[in-house]
Design a protein around this motif. Structure first.
Motif, PDB file in Angstrom:
ATOM      1  N   ASN A   1     -35.872 114.551  50.951  1.00  0.00           N
ATOM      2  CA  ASN A   1     -37.001 113.780  50.929  1.00  0.00           C
ATOM      3  C   ASN A   1     -38.280 114.620  50.661  1.00  0.00           C
ATOM      4  O   ASN A   1     -38.291 115.652  50.236  1.00  0.00           O
ATOM      5  CB  ASN A   1     -37.417 113.451  52.620  1.00  0.00           C
ATOM      6  CG  ASN A   1     -35.975 112.788  52.975  1.00  0.00           C
ATOM      7  OD1 ASN A   1     -35.547 111.735  52.575  1.00  0.00           O
ATOM      8  ND2 ASN A   1     -35.601 113.289  54.377  1.00  0.00           N
ATOM      9  N   LYS A   2     -39.347 114.018  50.546  1.00  0.00           N
ATOM     10  CA  LYS A   2     -40.631 114.272  49.881  1.00  0.00           C
ATOM     11  C   LYS A   2     -41.410 115.249  50.928  1.00  0.00           C
ATOM     12  O   LYS A   2     -41.655 114.839  52.125  1.00  0.00           O
ATOM     13  CB  LYS A   2     -41.483 112.970  49.523  1.00  0.00           C
ATOM     14  CG  LYS A   2     -42.653 113.288  48.502  1.00  0.00           C
ATOM     15  CD  LYS A   2     -43.445 112.347  48.094  1.00  0.00           C
ATOM     16  CE  LYS A   2     -44.779 112.934  47.352  1.00  0.00           C
ATOM     17  NZ  LYS A   2     -45.408 111.624  46.806  1.00  0.00           N
ATOM     18  N   HIS A   3     -41.565 116.380  50.612  1.00  0.00           N
ATOM     19  CA  HIS A   3     -42.236 117.326  51.285  1.00  0.00           C
ATOM     20  C   HIS A   3     -42.923 118.307  50.531  1.00  0.00           C
ATOM     21  O   HIS A   3     -42.798 118.124  49.114  1.00  0.00           O
ATOM     22  CB  HIS A   3     -41.285 118.202  52.117  1.00  0.00           C
ATOM     23  CG  HIS A   3     -40.599 117.470  53.175  1.00  0.00           C
ATOM     24  ND1 HIS A   3     -41.103 116.731  54.222  1.00  0.00           N
ATOM     25  CD2 HIS A   3     -39.286 116.922  53.110  1.00  0.00           C
ATOM     26  CE1 HIS A   3     -40.119 116.175  55.001  1.00  0.00           C
ATOM     27  NE2 HIS A   3     -39.273 116.107  54.327  1.00  0.00           N
ATOM     28  N   THR A   4     -43.712 119.241  50.981  1.00  0.00           N
ATOM     29  CA  THR A   4     -44.621 119.964  49.950  1.00  0.00           C
ATOM     30  C   THR A   4     -43.689 121.283  49.415  1.00  0.00           C
ATOM     31  O   THR A   4     -42.526 121.208  50.162  1.00  0.00           O
ATOM     32  CB  THR A   4     -45.757 120.756  50.845  1.00  0.00           C
ATOM     33  OG1 THR A   4     -44.951 121.857  51.724  1.00  0.00           O
ATOM     34  CG2 THR A   4     -46.554 119.720  51.792  1.00  0.00           C
ATOM     35  N   ALA A   5     -44.046 121.580  48.326  1.00  0.00           N
ATOM     36  CA  ALA A   5     -43.205 122.680  47.509  1.00  0.00           C
ATOM     37  C   ALA A   5     -43.157 123.997  48.666  1.00  0.00           C
ATOM     38  O   ALA A   5     -42.446 124.606  48.429  1.00  0.00           O
ATOM     39  CB  ALA A   5     -43.979 123.163  46.351  1.00  0.00           C
ATOM     40  N   GLU A   6     -44.071 124.221  49.498  1.00  0.00           N
ATOM     41  CA  GLU A   6     -44.189 125.349  50.344  1.00  0.00           C
ATOM     42  C   GLU A   6     -42.920 125.187  51.346  1.00  0.00           C
ATOM     43  O   GLU A   6     -42.224 126.045  51.791  1.00  0.00           O
ATOM     44  CB  GLU A   6     -45.598 125.386  51.186  1.00  0.00           C
ATOM     45  CG  GLU A   6     -45.456 127.016  51.863  1.00  0.00           C
ATOM     46  CD  GLU A   6     -46.846 127.137  52.091  1.00  0.00           C
ATOM     47  OE1 GLU A   6     -47.301 128.501  52.737  1.00  0.00           O
ATOM     48  OE2 GLU A   6     -47.991 126.420  52.419  1.00  0.00           O
ATOM     49  N   GLU A   7     -43.112 123.990  52.000  1.00  0.00           N
ATOM     50  CA  GLU A   7     -42.063 123.881  52.986  1.00  0.00           C
ATOM     51  C   GLU A   7     -40.495 123.834  52.268  1.00  0.00           C
ATOM     52  O   GLU A   7     -39.638 124.579  53.067  1.00  0.00           O
ATOM     53  CB  GLU A   7     -42.061 122.339  53.531  1.00  0.00           C
ATOM     54  CG  GLU A   7     -43.275 122.187  54.252  1.00  0.00           C
ATOM     55  CD  GLU A   7     -43.597 120.588  54.748  1.00  0.00           C
ATOM     56  OE1 GLU A   7     -43.775 120.324  56.153  1.00  0.00           O
ATOM     57  OE2 GLU A   7     -43.559 119.760  53.822  1.00  0.00           O
ATOM     58  N   LYS A   8     -40.349 123.417  51.283  1.00  0.00           N
ATOM     59  CA  LYS A   8     -39.160 123.404  50.599  1.00  0.00           C
ATOM     60  C   LYS A   8     -38.622 124.738  50.117  1.00  0.00           C
ATOM     61  O   LYS A   8     -37.668 125.190  50.491  1.00  0.00           O
ATOM     62  CB  LYS A   8     -38.816 122.326  49.395  1.00  0.00           C
ATOM     63  CG  LYS A   8     -39.141 120.913  49.699  1.00  0.00           C
ATOM     64  CD  LYS A   8     -38.906 120.008  48.522  1.00  0.00           C
ATOM     65  CE  LYS A   8     -38.607 118.541  48.750  1.00  0.00           C
ATOM     66  NZ  LYS A   8     -38.266 117.826  47.668  1.00  0.00           N
TER      67      LYS A   8
END
Length: 247
Positions: free
Chosen positions: A95-102
């Motif tokens: 799903n769509k999340h921030t680059a930092e979270e991923k």
């Protein structure tokens, strides 16, 4: 570097003592305190914020729940959790999340797989993503160094010891290499209190002397942090410390 090491040590203590009830379970610690625990090499504090008895996280920010569960699996090595934690994290990444979270989630998955090439890449990705962070509490200094990236490296060393030689560390990152060299030169010794308080604040020094309580969850359907019971445990420990000092 010793100043920074002490700052992380105190941040772990005061972060746990000042946590508030936000309607979440233990996942609330994932972004707020966990990176400091890793940076401070205080890995036993995982048992304080993510006690095994709480079980896996189910109530909170999706990335925080996933991080909490990944850490709990890696730390406790509970076989029954493994597939659920991996599947949950991979679903999150769809799903769509921030680059930092991923980058954080991918980093933990790489630790499970012991895929050092992937882990190295995610450390670099995390450092890059963090420089663009606009999260609450970030400032020009904190955006220069990803505490989570450095902490992930420390966690990898804690879990796998000599195998960390296979990790390619991020290049030209502010303080990253200097702080790593400092910590390893001291055998990753835990720091001292960052500040020694004087009158009339002497009591505050005692909070860094006690063995912090474990943060359990409340009973019932919606399990959240049991803040009230935690406060009572802290008070008991402070009272016991004063009783021992006066006897």
């Amino acid at each position: 570097m010793s100043y920074l090491n002490n700052a992380f040590n105190s941040a772990v203590t005061w972060g746990q003592l000042t946590i508030t009830n936000s309607g979440c379970d233990h996942s609330i610690h994932a972004w707020n305190i966990l990176p400091h625990i890793f940076c401070a090499n205080r890995f036993r504090d995982i048992e304080k914020i993510f006690p095994k008895e709480n079980g896996l996280s189910k109530n909170g920010l999706k990335s925080a729940c996933s991080i909490t569960n990944l850490v709990m699996y890696l730390y406790y090595q509970e076989p029954m959790w493994k597939q659920y934690v991996i599947d949950e994290s991979k679903e999150f990444l769809q799903n769509k999340h921030t680059a930092e979270e991923k980058a954080v989630i991918n980093g933990f998955l790489a630790l499970i797989e012991k895929n050092w090439e992937k882990f190295s890449l995610e450390l670099a990705n995390l450092c890059k993503a963090h420089r663009k962070s606009k999260d609450y509490g970030e400032n020009p200094f904190t955006r220069k160094i990803s505490f989570f990236a450095f902490g992930l490296y420390n966690f990898a060393r804690y879990l796998y010891r000599e195998e960390v030689k296979n990790i390619t560390l991020p290049q030209n990152e502010f303080l990253f290499e200097d702080f790593r060299i400092y910590q390893e030169s001291t055998s990753c010794q835990i720091g001292q209190p960052f500040c020694i308080f004087e009158e009339p604040l002497l009591l505050l020094n005692d909070f860094e002397k006690i063995d912090l309580p474990i943060m359990y969850l409340t009973a019932g359907k919606k399990r959240v942090l049991d803040i009230e019971n935690y406060r009572q445990e802290v008070v008991k420990k402070i009272q016991a410390l004063h009783s021992n000092q006066s006897s």
